[in-house]
Write a protein that holds these residues in place. Structure first.
Motif, PDB file in Angstrom:
ATOM      1  N   SER A 264       7.626   1.490 -12.042  1.00  0.00           N
ATOM      2  CA  SER A 264       7.056   2.848 -12.114  1.00  0.00           C
ATOM      3  C   SER A 264       7.824   3.759 -13.061  1.00  0.00           C
ATOM      4  O   SER A 264       8.091   4.918 -12.769  1.00  0.00           O
ATOM      5  N   ILE A 298      -0.159  -4.004  -8.499  1.00  0.00           N
ATOM      6  CA  ILE A 298      -0.826  -2.808  -7.974  1.00  0.00           C
ATOM      7  C   ILE A 298      -1.895  -3.214  -6.980  1.00  0.00           C
ATOM      8  O   ILE A 298      -1.939  -2.721  -5.853  1.00  0.00           O
ATOM      9  N   ALA A 301      -3.672  -1.398  -3.783  1.00  0.00           N
ATOM     10  CA  ALA A 301      -3.077  -0.070  -3.611  1.00  0.00           C
ATOM     11  C   ALA A 301      -3.810   0.943  -4.479  1.00  0.00           C
ATOM     12  O   ALA A 301      -3.883   2.128  -4.159  1.00  0.00           O
ATOM     13  N   ASP A 302      -4.367   0.478  -5.606  1.00  0.00           N
ATOM     14  CA  ASP A 302      -5.235   1.301  -6.455  1.00  0.00           C
ATOM     15  C   ASP A 302      -6.235   0.367  -7.135  1.00  0.00           C
ATOM     16  O   ASP A 302      -5.968  -0.144  -8.220  1.00  0.00           O
ATOM     17  N   ALA A 338       0.744   4.278 -11.051  1.00  0.00           N
ATOM     18  CA  ALA A 338      -0.066   3.942  -9.879  1.00  0.00           C
ATOM     19  C   ALA A 338       0.822   3.512  -8.717  1.00  0.00           C
ATOM     20  O   ALA A 338       1.945   3.039  -8.915  1.00  0.00           O
ATOM     21  N   PRO A 339       0.324   3.657  -7.474  1.00  0.00           N
ATOM     22  CA  PRO A 339       1.077   3.103  -6.333  1.00  0.00           C
ATOM     23  C   PRO A 339       1.154   1.589  -6.473  1.00  0.00           C
ATOM     24  O   PRO A 339       0.243   0.951  -6.994  1.00  0.00           O
ATOM     25  N   ARG A 415       1.001   2.041   0.931  1.00  0.00           N
ATOM     26  CA  ARG A 415       0.873   2.888  -0.249  1.00  0.00           C
ATOM     27  C   ARG A 415      -0.551   2.892  -0.776  1.00  0.00           C
ATOM     28  O   ARG A 415      -1.241   1.870  -0.750  1.00  0.00           O
ATOM     29  N   GLY A 416      -0.956   4.056  -1.277  1.00  0.00           N
ATOM     30  CA  GLY A 416      -2.237   4.166  -1.945  1.00  0.00           C
ATOM     31  C   GLY A 416      -3.399   3.769  -1.052  1.00  0.00           C
ATOM     32  O   GLY A 416      -3.406   4.001   0.165  1.00  0.00           O
ATOM     33  N   PHE A 417      -4.411   3.155  -1.660  1.00  0.00           N
ATOM     34  CA  PHE A 417      -5.627   2.796  -0.944  1.00  0.00           C
ATOM     35  C   PHE A 417      -5.357   1.755   0.134  1.00  0.00           C
ATOM     36  O   PHE A 417      -6.106   1.657   1.116  1.00  0.00           O
TER      37      PHE A 417
END
Length: 437
Positions: A264, A298, A301-302, A338-339, A415-417
């Motif tokens: 990241s 990723i 998570a996205d 992105a997460p 994390r994220g979605f």
């Protein structure tokens, strides 16, 4: 054959006055070699060997212009060996046989030979094997030079008989020292502003020979006033970055890009992407790697990360270079910010291992289609619970082979979605427990 031989215990001869500046500044002793004190200093591997008066065969691995040839020649002089230099680019088996025969003749009179092989990685595997008996019996002390990773390019048998010594890329201080020596030899100061001097050093990209060649060009042109960075850039050709698309430089940079995205760090990721594009990497190769990062690092998570990368690939196909490269940069930034989750990647590897171990177990008959009368008679599809007819559109049925207990491969990250996916899985697990009693 590109071959140079010298008598033992001889210092390098002084170059003629008309020789290139880099040749005239070639160090006369190991102490004068810049940027490699970790090897040539008293505590370095080369320094210790010279102090003991005994050399072992070695591979000098480092970027261009860092002193590999110079060190080899000075080593021979320091311990009193006959020096022979060949280039793997211009030499073949017949040349090697001649070198080994001459070395054996000299050894009978008590004179040992240091054989320096430039670009040793250019020899094929069979030619490399040809060195082994002569290195083992001491006919020659082999000093090979390579800009490529020896573990990829050299035979394991040869590597086991030679010590790999890594030369550093020359840093700003070492290159500045070289420029100062050049000015002292030439009796003049380079016609540069301080900013242009720094730009000249940076343009060398760690290559001392390139820097001295550029300095010599500057002195010969003799501009009427000191040049600023823009004037310097206009006068001298820009150095092309060292980068072989099928060799270590390629793999180092793509590794750095991938790990910067995973970590990241959008600034570093964008830098390495630009490094590869500037060096001439194929943009579609980078697009493929970005797609891989979107899936591996990723994932869910996205879920839009993959869509962004595929859109960037389509945009590049549509626009071409250089406009399309901006789409790759945008995708790179999206991934880096992105997460992160590798839960899908880990889950697939675990599922694959289990699939390899369990072989061809049949799924339960209840979830098999029954397109024929016979299949219906033997129970295919019997008592299948159609989830859309169940409360909450969830039957909670068991879909695993009868010989297996249900497995758990995928654990979403928080994390994220994937946080939403984790809630959904937990909800279904509660329903499953409730309906199974």
């Amino acid at each position: 054959m590109d071959l140079f031989s010298s008598d033992p215990v001889s210092a390098p001869p002084p170059p003629p006055s008309g020789a290139p500046l880099a040749e005239r500044l070639r160090p006369r002793t190991l102490a004068e070699v810049v940027g490699q004190a970790h090897l040539t200093g008293a505590d370095g591997a080369i320094g210790r060997m010279v102090a003991a008066g005994r050399l072992s065969s070695m591979i000098l691995w480092g970027p261009p212009g860092t002193g590999k040839t110079t060190i080899a020649r000075l080593l021979a002089a320091a311990v009193g060996l006959r020096f022979v230099a060949i280039s793997a680019v211009f030499s073949g088996v017949a040349d090697l046989k001649k070198v080994f025969a001459e070395a054996r003749d000299h050894s009978r009179t008590g004179t040992r030979t240091l054989l320096f092989v430039d670009e040793i990685h250019r020899f094929n595997r069979a030619q490399q094997d040809g060195f082994l008996p002569y290195v083992e019996d001491g006919t020659v002390i082999l000093v090979g030079a390579t800009t490529e990773n020896p573990s990829f390019e050299l035979n394991a048998a040869l590597l086991s008989r030679a010590q790999v010594l890594i030369l550093n890329r020359l840093d700003g201080a070492a290159l500045g020292d070289l420029l100062a020596r050049a000015e002292a030899l030439l009796g003049t100061t380079l016609p540069l502003t301080e900013a242009a001097r720094a730009a000249l050093i940076a343009s060398a990209d760690g290559d001392g020979r390139f820097l001295l060649n550029q300095a010599e060009t500057l002195v010969s042109i003799a501009p009427p006033a000191p040049l600023d960075p823009a004037g310097l850039a206009a006068l001298l050709h820009r150095r092309v970055a060292v980068y072989d698309k099928d060799r270590e430089g390629h793999y180092n940079l793509i590794s750095a890009l991938h790990k910067s995205v995973r970590g990241s760090d959008p600034q570093a990721a964008l830098y390495y992407l630009a490094r590869m594009l500037v060096a001439g990497e194929q943009p579609l190769y980078l697009a493929r790697r970005l797609v891989r990062m979107a899936i591996e690092d990723i994932g869910l998570a996205d879920p839009q990360a993959l869509a962004h990368c595929l859109a960037a690939k389509d945009a590049y196909d549509f626009l071409g270079s250089p406009e399309g490269e901006l789409a790759l940069a945008q995708a790179c930034l999206y991934l880096a910010t992105a997460p992160k989750s590798n839960a899908g990647y880990v889950a697939y590897k675990a599922a694959r291992r289990t699939a390899e171990q369990t072989g061809s177990l049949m799924p339960p008959k209840t979830i098999l289609n029954a397109p024929t009368k016979l299949m219906k008679q033997i129970g295919y599809g019997q008592d299948y619970a159609y989830d859309h007819d169940a409360p909450d559109a969830f039957s909670g049925d068991d879909y695993w082979p009868e010989e297996m207990t249900p497995q758990s491969f995928y654990t979403p990250s928080p994390r994220g979605f994937e946080a939403k996916i984790a809630e959904r899985l937990a909800y279904w697990e509660r329903l499953r427990r409730d309906r199974r009693g």
